[in-house]
Design an enzyme around this catalytic site. Structure first.
Site, short mmCIF file in Angstrom:
data_model
loop_
_atom_site.label_atom_id
_atom_site.label_comp_id
_atom_site.label_asym_id
_atom_site.label_seq_id
_atom_site.Cartn_x
_atom_site.Cartn_y
_atom_site.Cartn_z
N GLN A 202 74.02 -4.70 41.88
CA GLN A 202 72.85 -4.32 41.31
C GLN A 202 72.88 -4.38 39.99
O GLN A 202 71.65 -4.63 39.24
CB GLN A 202 72.68 -2.78 41.86
CG GLN A 202 71.61 -2.17 41.16
CD GLN A 202 70.07 -2.78 41.64
OE1 GLN A 202 70.07 -3.12 42.82
NE2 GLN A 202 69.22 -2.87 41.01
N ALA A 223 65.95 -0.86 38.97
CA ALA A 223 66.75 0.27 38.57
C ALA A 223 68.22 -0.10 38.17
O ALA A 223 68.64 -1.37 38.49
CB ALA A 223 66.95 0.91 40.07
N SER A 228 69.78 2.92 42.18
CA SER A 228 68.70 2.28 43.17
C SER A 228 68.81 2.85 44.64
O SER A 228 70.13 2.89 45.14
CB SER A 228 69.26 0.66 43.03
OG SER A 228 68.63 0.03 43.87
N HIS A 230 68.25 0.94 46.82
CA HIS A 230 69.00 -0.29 47.65
C HIS A 230 70.49 -0.05 47.91
O HIS A 230 71.21 -0.55 48.92
CB HIS A 230 68.85 -1.50 47.08
CG HIS A 230 67.36 -2.22 47.22
ND1 HIS A 230 66.93 -2.84 48.33
CD2 HIS A 230 66.26 -2.19 46.21
CE1 HIS A 230 65.91 -3.08 48.19
NE2 HIS A 230 65.20 -2.78 47.21
N ASP A 237 63.06 -4.51 51.16
CA ASP A 237 61.86 -5.09 50.58
C ASP A 237 61.19 -6.27 51.59
O ASP A 237 62.20 -7.02 51.89
CB ASP A 237 62.30 -5.83 49.28
CG ASP A 237 62.46 -4.93 47.99
OD1 ASP A 237 62.07 -3.63 47.99
OD2 ASP A 237 63.30 -5.32 47.24
N GLU A 287 54.73 -1.07 44.20
CA GLU A 287 55.68 -2.04 45.01
C GLU A 287 55.43 -1.95 46.54
O GLU A 287 56.08 -0.97 47.06
CB GLU A 287 57.10 -1.92 44.82
CG GLU A 287 57.30 -2.14 43.24
CD GLU A 287 58.87 -2.07 43.12
OE1 GLU A 287 59.86 -1.54 44.19
OE2 GLU A 287 59.46 -2.21 41.95
N HIS A 290 58.06 -2.39 49.00
CA HIS A 290 59.41 -1.85 48.93
C HIS A 290 59.31 -0.45 50.09
O HIS A 290 58.79 0.69 49.56
CB HIS A 290 59.82 -1.15 47.62
CG HIS A 290 60.89 -0.27 47.35
ND1 HIS A 290 62.14 -1.00 46.84
CD2 HIS A 290 61.40 0.93 47.73
CE1 HIS A 290 62.95 0.17 46.80
NE2 HIS A 290 62.62 1.23 47.45
#
Length: 324
Positions: A202, A223, A228, A230, A237, A287, A290
């Site tokens: 990241q 981020a 994040s 993620h 995503d 987004e 996301h």
């Protein structure tokens, strides 16, 4: 003793009195590469795209994948407030001990009852929103992941992923159910463009976007490491696909798949984390690609309540800027 969450609620209520306006960043991308480029034989996947935590995918050789962290104990960190035994009852505690987040929410009376318990402070003695092992965890620019380099165990979902992305088991199972439902509804296929990324990856992704766009623009779409979703393995995503031919994340919201997902993802435990409105709360541009896994009960409460951001759902203040 007044809990930090209740103080946050009061601040959030004051902030919500102001009229929101939609903030959309103008993002110039040097080069847009299809989200369906595959990593083959160790080759890198790169894009000029971003997602709140997504950003360009770093080189596959940029950093080793982190080993899963030993998850924090099933018991969330409690506050110093007295325990409300009506909320933190035997059924809720047994569900907590099981490690099943959805079971905890059900034991609390469902998504809205769980949310109300957290917002009111009744859940303070047994539930924490900063605990990364639970699917209800809140991560934003004011709330880093704790520990900052947390790494969950992840698996590969069955649906197509151009880069072989992974998610936590619960999120992967739910995403496969969502993908099957999209196809069964006659809306086409979806693919997982980006899922879990560790702390180091990241950081590389975020730095790449900063180099391309400058820090101010980059941080409206990507981020920092440790901030994040993620990194939790709970963010997906999505792209629209036909077999192994897929569009980009930017196309997704306008596709039949994207529109169906926007209306129905909650049935499978997902919310659109950064919707059309809410940038002045989240600090990220819209987004539609996301998705954030929170579990079916909480996703239903989120949609039924008409919330536009996850921060508002929990009565938390805006998080448009990093604390430091």
């Amino acid at each position: 003793m007044t809990s930090p969450l209740r103080s946050d609620v009061r601040r959030a209520q004051a902030l919500r009195r102001a009229e929101r306006r939609r903030r959309r960043a103008t993002v110039t991308i040097a080069s847009a590469v299809s989200a369906c480029v595959m990593i083959v034989a160790g080759a890198a996947l790169t894009t000029g795209a971003g997602s709140a935590g997504a950003a360009p995918q770093p080189s596959a050789a940029a950093a080793p994948t982190a080993q899963p962290t030993t998850d924090p104990s099933a018991e969330p960190t409690a506050t110093a407030d007295p325990v409300d035994e009506d909320f933190c009852n035997d059924a809720v505690r047994a569900a907590i001990d099981s490690g099943d987040a959805e079971a905890v929410v059900v034991a609390a009376g469902g998504g809205e009852a769980f949310r109300e318990g957290v917002v009111s402070g009744a859940a303070d003695g047994c539930i924490a929103l900063n605990h990364p092992a639970w699917s209800w965890v809140v991560v934003n620019k004011q709330r880093p992941i704790e520990p900052i380099d947390f790494a969950p165990a992840t698996v590969s979902p069955a649906l197509y992923s151009p880069i072989g992305a992974t998610l936590t088991q619960a999120a992967a199972d739910a995403l496969d159910e969502l993908a099957t439902a999209v196809d069964a509804a006659g809306q086409g296929q979806i693919g997982l463009f980006s899922g879990y990324r560790d702390y180091t990856s990241q950081g590389s992704a975020h730095d790449s976007l900063v180099d391309q766009m400058g820090e101010e623009a980059a941080e409206q779409t990507s981020a920092r490491p440790g901030y994040s979703e993620h990194q939790l393995g709970l963010a997906a995503d999505l792209v629209s696909c036909e077999g192994q031919s897929c569009g980009t994340i930017y196309d997704f919201g306008a596709t039949p798949q994207g529109q169906w997902v926007d209306e129905n993802a909650w049935k499978y435990g997902f919310i659109v984390r950064y919707g059309e409105h809410g940038s002045e709360t989240t600090g990220y541009e819209s987004e539609p690609w996301h998705l954030r896994y929170v579990g079916v009960e909480l996703a239903k409460a989120y949609v039924d309540g008409g919330y536009e951001t996850y921060e508002d759902f929990w009565g938390l203040p805006a998080a448009t800027e990093y604390a430091s």
